[in-house]
Scaffold this motif. Structure first.
Motif, mmCIF file in Angstrom:
data_model
loop_
_atom_site.group_PDB
_atom_site.id
_atom_site.type_symbol
_atom_site.label_atom_id
_atom_site.label_comp_id
_atom_site.label_asym_id
_atom_site.label_seq_id
_atom_site.Cartn_x
_atom_site.Cartn_y
_atom_site.Cartn_z
ATOM 1 N N THR A 183 0.828 -1.205 0.000
ATOM 2 C CA THR A 183 0.000 0.000 0.000
ATOM 3 C C THR A 183 0.863 1.256 0.000
ATOM 4 N N SER A 184 1.987 1.220 0.694
ATOM 5 C CA SER A 184 2.854 2.397 0.745
ATOM 6 C C SER A 184 3.452 2.693 -0.630
ATOM 7 N N GLN A 185 3.845 1.639 -1.359
ATOM 8 C CA GLN A 185 4.357 1.844 -2.716
ATOM 9 C C GLN A 185 3.259 2.404 -3.615
ATOM 10 N N PHE A 186 2.064 1.856 -3.479
ATOM 11 C CA PHE A 186 0.915 2.343 -4.242
ATOM 12 C C PHE A 186 0.689 3.829 -3.969
ATOM 13 N N SER A 187 0.706 4.235 -2.702
ATOM 14 C CA SER A 187 0.455 5.631 -2.342
ATOM 15 C C SER A 187 1.530 6.554 -2.897
ATOM 16 N N ARG A 188 2.788 6.095 -2.873
ATOM 17 C CA ARG A 188 3.878 6.916 -3.409
ATOM 18 C C ARG A 188 3.704 7.132 -4.915
ATOM 19 N N GLU A 189 3.395 6.054 -5.632
ATOM 20 C CA GLU A 189 3.258 6.162 -7.087
ATOM 21 C C GLU A 189 1.989 6.924 -7.466
ATOM 22 N N PHE A 190 0.952 6.785 -6.649
ATOM 23 C CA PHE A 190 -0.287 7.528 -6.864
ATOM 24 C C PHE A 190 -0.017 9.031 -6.751
ATOM 25 N N LYS A 191 0.698 9.430 -5.703
ATOM 26 C CA LYS A 191 0.998 10.841 -5.487
ATOM 27 C C LYS A 191 1.905 11.374 -6.584
ATOM 28 N N ARG A 192 2.806 10.547 -7.067
ATOM 29 C CA ARG A 192 3.704 10.970 -8.137
ATOM 30 C C ARG A 192 2.916 11.286 -9.413
ATOM 31 N N LEU A 193 1.861 10.528 -9.688
ATOM 32 C CA LEU A 193 1.074 10.738 -10.905
ATOM 33 C C LEU A 193 0.061 11.865 -10.742
ATOM 34 N N PHE A 194 -0.661 11.878 -9.622
ATOM 35 C CA PHE A 194 -1.769 12.821 -9.459
ATOM 36 C C PHE A 194 -1.424 14.063 -8.632
ATOM 37 N N GLY A 195 -0.247 14.066 -8.005
ATOM 38 C CA GLY A 195 0.180 15.257 -7.296
ATOM 39 C C GLY A 195 -0.260 15.366 -5.861
ATOM 40 N N GLN A 196 -1.027 14.402 -5.371
ATOM 41 C CA GLN A 196 -1.447 14.396 -3.975
ATOM 42 C C GLN A 196 -1.821 12.975 -3.556
ATOM 43 N N SER A 197 -2.026 12.802 -2.256
ATOM 44 C CA SER A 197 -2.293 11.460 -1.729
ATOM 45 C C SER A 197 -3.610 10.923 -2.260
ATOM 46 N N PRO A 198 -3.807 9.598 -2.228
ATOM 47 C CA PRO A 198 -5.079 9.033 -2.692
ATOM 48 C C PRO A 198 -6.291 9.638 -1.997
ATOM 49 N N MET A 199 -6.241 9.810 -0.681
ATOM 50 C CA MET A 199 -7.395 10.345 0.041
ATOM 51 C C MET A 199 -7.697 11.777 -0.379
ATOM 52 N N ASP A 200 -6.646 12.609 -0.529
ATOM 53 C CA ASP A 200 -6.868 14.000 -0.934
ATOM 54 C C ASP A 200 -7.379 14.080 -2.367
ATOM 55 N N GLU A 201 -6.832 13.247 -3.251
ATOM 56 C CA GLU A 201 -7.265 13.253 -4.645
ATOM 57 C C GLU A 201 -8.718 12.819 -4.775
ATOM 58 N N VAL A 202 -9.090 11.776 -4.069
ATOM 59 C CA VAL A 202 -10.465 11.273 -4.135
ATOM 60 C C VAL A 202 -11.441 12.300 -3.568
ATOM 61 N N LYS A 203 -11.064 12.957 -2.476
ATOM 62 C CA LYS A 203 -11.923 13.995 -1.894
ATOM 63 C C LYS A 203 -12.156 15.117 -2.889
ATOM 64 N N LYS A 204 -11.079 15.549 -3.565
ATOM 65 C CA LYS A 204 -11.202 16.618 -4.554
ATOM 66 C C LYS A 204 -12.074 16.176 -5.722
ATOM 67 N N MET A 205 -11.822 14.973 -6.240
ATOM 68 C CA MET A 205 -12.561 14.513 -7.403
ATOM 69 C C MET A 205 -14.039 14.286 -7.090
ATOM 70 N N LYS A 206 -14.333 13.826 -5.885
ATOM 71 C CA LYS A 206 -15.739 13.638 -5.513
ATOM 72 C C LYS A 206 -16.486 14.960 -5.454
ATOM 73 N N SER A 207 -15.760 16.031 -5.122
ATOM 74 C CA SER A 207 -16.417 17.335 -5.069
ATOM 75 C C SER A 207 -16.668 17.895 -6.460
ATOM 76 N N ILE A 208 -15.970 17.357 -7.462
ATOM 77 C CA ILE A 208 -16.098 17.859 -8.828
ATOM 78 C C ILE A 208 -16.905 16.922 -9.711
#
Length: 301
Positions: A269-294
């Motif tokens: 999971t830690s590797q997943f989170s690192r690579e996720f942040k590298r692609l989307f610019g923020q952590s999975p939880m922050d990215e999902v929160k932002k995308m759900k609002s949009i």
């Protein structure tokens, strides 16, 4: 704006009453609405035709900018991650629809259009392109939106109009690029086959030797042709597809970070989170929160 365009915008506002994506009665068609300007963000499009009736989008891919708006539609010929920015406001929301390209209907039309199948030799090929909206296509889109506004017509008439729109796109001067995804005797068609396989099998272990054999290419040739189409390597493309799919799971299914990582093939999971942040610019939880609002996916009304 002509009378048809004005009526289409009015109908889309009713069919897509809230920001995000609204599923139409027809499985392959989704309405979209954005009520605010959005900075460039990573997105993943399946093979699709994106038609914007109001507002403007800019796609960025391989150093090129693709504008799709009321005058130009976008065609994505293979499953492709790229960057998109949106120009919209609450007073002038972006309104449009996405037509997912049904591969069976596409294949049937390509067979019927076999007399028009020019060769691609000497032509540059891009996995996506923007084309001007001509009057024939605009009339088809107008009739499609009107049909989708009434349940009986949506079920009876909309499927044939959807097929007509695919035909209109195929006979466009750039439609040969879309047709070429089915041709297995050229490198673009071979890589298209590989991309579709990855898109459908991303949750499994994907072997490069198997991908090369599917494309009837050596591994070095696979890398060369793959990068020409996607601007990245097969391994990096697989990683991007998995990360995009995990984001969709967390947004649409409320999947946890740990479960999403596991479902797309990550053991750590830690590797997943690192690579996720590298692609989307923020952590999975922050990215999902932002995308759900949009972006939300609403069922058909």
């Amino acid at each position: 704006m002509n009378e048809n365009q004005s009526e289409m915008i009015s109908l889309i506002k009713k069919l897509a009453p809230s920001q995000g994506y609204t599923q139409s009665i027809l499985e392959n068609i989704t309405f979209m609405r954005v009520d605010q300007a959005l900075e460039s963000m990573q997105t993943l499009y399946e093979p699709s035709i994106v038609i914007v009736l109001q507002g403007e989008k800019h796609g960025y891919y391989l150093g090129e900018k693709y504008t799709y708006d009321a005058q130009n539609y976008l065609v994505v010929s293979v499953p492709l991650p790229f960057s998109v920015e949106t120009i919209a406001s609450s007073e002038q929301p972006l309104l449009g629809l996405i037509l997912r390209i049904d591969p069976l209907i596409l294949a049937e039309l390509v067979v019927d259009l076999s007399d028009y199948s020019e060769t691609l030799s000497g032509q540059s090929i891009s996995a996506l392109y923007a084309s001007p909206m001509d009057i024939c296509l605009e009339n088809s889109v107008y009739r499609l939106i009107k049909a989708l506004s009434e349940e009986r017509e949506a079920k009876i008439l909309a499927p044939s109009i959807y097929r007509e729109i695919l035909y209109r796109v195929l006979v466009n001067e750039q439609g040969q690029v879309l047709r070429s995804t089915l041709y297995q005797n050229n490198s673009f068609g071979k890589i298209s086959k590989v991309l579709h396989y990855i898109h459908n099998q991303y949750q499994t272990k994907i072997d490069l030797d198997y991908l090369a054999s599917q494309a009837n290419l050596s591994i070095p040739s696979l890398h060369v042709h793959f990068k020409a189409v996607t601007s990245t390597s097969p391994i990096q493309y697989i990683k991007m597809i998995r990360l995009h799919k995990s984001r969709l799971m967390m947004i649409q299914e409320n999947t946890t970070v740990e479960d999403a990582a596991r479902r797309v093939g990550y053991e750590s999971t830690s590797q997943f989170s690192r690579e996720f942040k590298r692609l989307f610019g923020q952590s999975p939880m922050d990215e999902v929160k932002k995308m759900k609002s949009i972006f939300t996916l609403s069922p058909s009304s």
